[in-house]
Write an enzyme that holds these catalytic residues in place. Structure first.
Site, PDB file in Angstrom:
ATOM      1  N   TYR A  96       0.822  -1.211   0.000  1.00  0.00           N
ATOM      2  CA  TYR A  96       0.000   0.000   0.000  1.00  0.00           C
ATOM      3  C   TYR A  96       0.861   1.268   0.000  1.00  0.00           C
ATOM      4  O   TYR A  96       0.392   2.340  -0.387  1.00  0.00           O
ATOM      5  CB  TYR A  96      -0.969  -0.007   1.182  1.00  0.00           C
ATOM      6  CG  TYR A  96      -2.147  -0.931   0.966  1.00  0.00           C
ATOM      7  CD1 TYR A  96      -2.956  -0.808  -0.160  1.00  0.00           C
ATOM      8  CD2 TYR A  96      -2.448  -1.935   1.877  1.00  0.00           C
ATOM      9  CE1 TYR A  96      -4.022  -1.661  -0.371  1.00  0.00           C
ATOM     10  CE2 TYR A  96      -3.520  -2.790   1.678  1.00  0.00           C
ATOM     11  CZ  TYR A  96      -4.300  -2.648   0.550  1.00  0.00           C
ATOM     12  OH  TYR A  96      -5.360  -3.490   0.339  1.00  0.00           O
ATOM     13  N   ASP A 123     -12.793 -17.222   2.958  1.00  0.00           N
ATOM     14  CA  ASP A 123     -12.801 -15.759   2.905  1.00  0.00           C
ATOM     15  C   ASP A 123     -11.964 -15.319   1.708  1.00  0.00           C
ATOM     16  O   ASP A 123     -10.746 -15.279   1.782  1.00  0.00           O
ATOM     17  CB  ASP A 123     -12.213 -15.236   4.226  1.00  0.00           C
ATOM     18  CG  ASP A 123     -11.998 -13.733   4.241  1.00  0.00           C
ATOM     19  OD1 ASP A 123     -12.595 -13.035   3.411  1.00  0.00           O
ATOM     20  OD2 ASP A 123     -11.215 -13.269   5.085  1.00  0.00           O
ATOM     21  N   ASP A 163      -8.060 -13.419  -6.872  1.00  0.00           N
ATOM     22  CA  ASP A 163      -6.662 -12.993  -6.948  1.00  0.00           C
ATOM     23  C   ASP A 163      -6.287 -12.582  -8.364  1.00  0.00           C
ATOM     24  O   ASP A 163      -5.671 -11.532  -8.582  1.00  0.00           O
ATOM     25  CB  ASP A 163      -5.739 -14.132  -6.491  1.00  0.00           C
ATOM     26  CG  ASP A 163      -5.735 -14.307  -4.993  1.00  0.00           C
ATOM     27  OD1 ASP A 163      -5.801 -13.294  -4.280  1.00  0.00           O
ATOM     28  OD2 ASP A 163      -5.668 -15.458  -4.539  1.00  0.00           O
TER      29      ASP A 163
END
Length: 231
Positions: A65, A100, A106
């Site tokens: 991130y 989950d 992906d």
């Protein structure tokens, strides 16, 4: 026995037959959609074995991130490996399980979004997708994908509320791109059944009626003939 009671008993027997079988459910959804919470609640409710996304022990997530271009391929390969391992465990298990986020997300959502957004080199993406395609040839798909769908403004608010430091810098444009990839993937997904949960106005974590509503839709989706169900 009146006809209404007969109908109720027939539905109850059918529900029992469906839920007594070994099931594989995957919960899909954008960042902040509530998929992990729903996975945990469904696992507790139906006694399904949960398989959660690796977040806390992910060595790349925080770096990703901060610098998506630098860490995009490493992050996606990490997730692909962990998701493949979990998927194999589920298929080999003798008990029902719920995952989950699926391995399919992906490649079709996150790796694709990184390539389209310019954070993953086209050459790296092609190499990654070839690896993904080879791996998924050996996997049995889920019986049902539950797609938790929320608008981007709702996602942003939920991300802010849960307070993960590394998520606070996620650009709105990135969430919008993920949303588009999800919509296109769901429209083209043909490996099994899909339940789309429009969750902006649902509070399944704190409102039992909302959670019961989703459970009813999951059970009916497993029995339904159609591939795609909305709720």
């Amino acid at each position: 026995m009146n006809s209404q009671l007969k109908t109720l008993l027939s539905k109850a027997r059918l529900n029992f037959a469906v839920l007594a079988s070994i099931l594989f459910i995957a919960v899909a959804g954008n960042i902040g959609s509530g998929k992990t919470t729903l996975t945990r609640m469904l696992s507790d409710h139906y006694s399904w074995e949960p398989h959660f996304e690796v977040v806390a022990s992910n060595p790349y997530l925080s770096d990703f991130y901060s610098d998506m271009n630098r860490w995009s391929l490493q992050l996606q390969v990490f997730f692909l490996s962990k998701r493949f391992q979990a998927h194999q465990m589920i298929v080999k298990s003798q008990t029902s399980a719920i995952q989950d986020r699926s391995i399919y997300e992906d490649a079709h959502i996150f790796a694709r979004a990184l390539k389209e957004g310019g954070q993953m080199d086209a050459r790296d993406y092609e190499n990654y997708f070839e690896l993904y395609s080879t791996m998924t040839q050996f996997l049995t798909p889920p019986d049902l994908v539950v797609y938790v769908k929320r608008s981007v403004p709702c996602l942003k608010e939920r991300i802010k509320e849960r307070g993960r430091t590394f998520e606070q810098s996620i650009p709105t444009e990135y969430l919008q791109l993920l949303e588009r990839c999800y919509e296109e993937w769901i429209a083209e997904y043909d490996l099994g059944k899909v339940l789309i949960v429009n969750a902006d106005d649902l509070d399944f974590k704190n409102t039992s009626a909302d959670f019961s509503y989703i459970c009813d839709k999951i059970e009916s989706s497993l029995k339904a003939d159609q591939r795609l169900v909305h709720c």
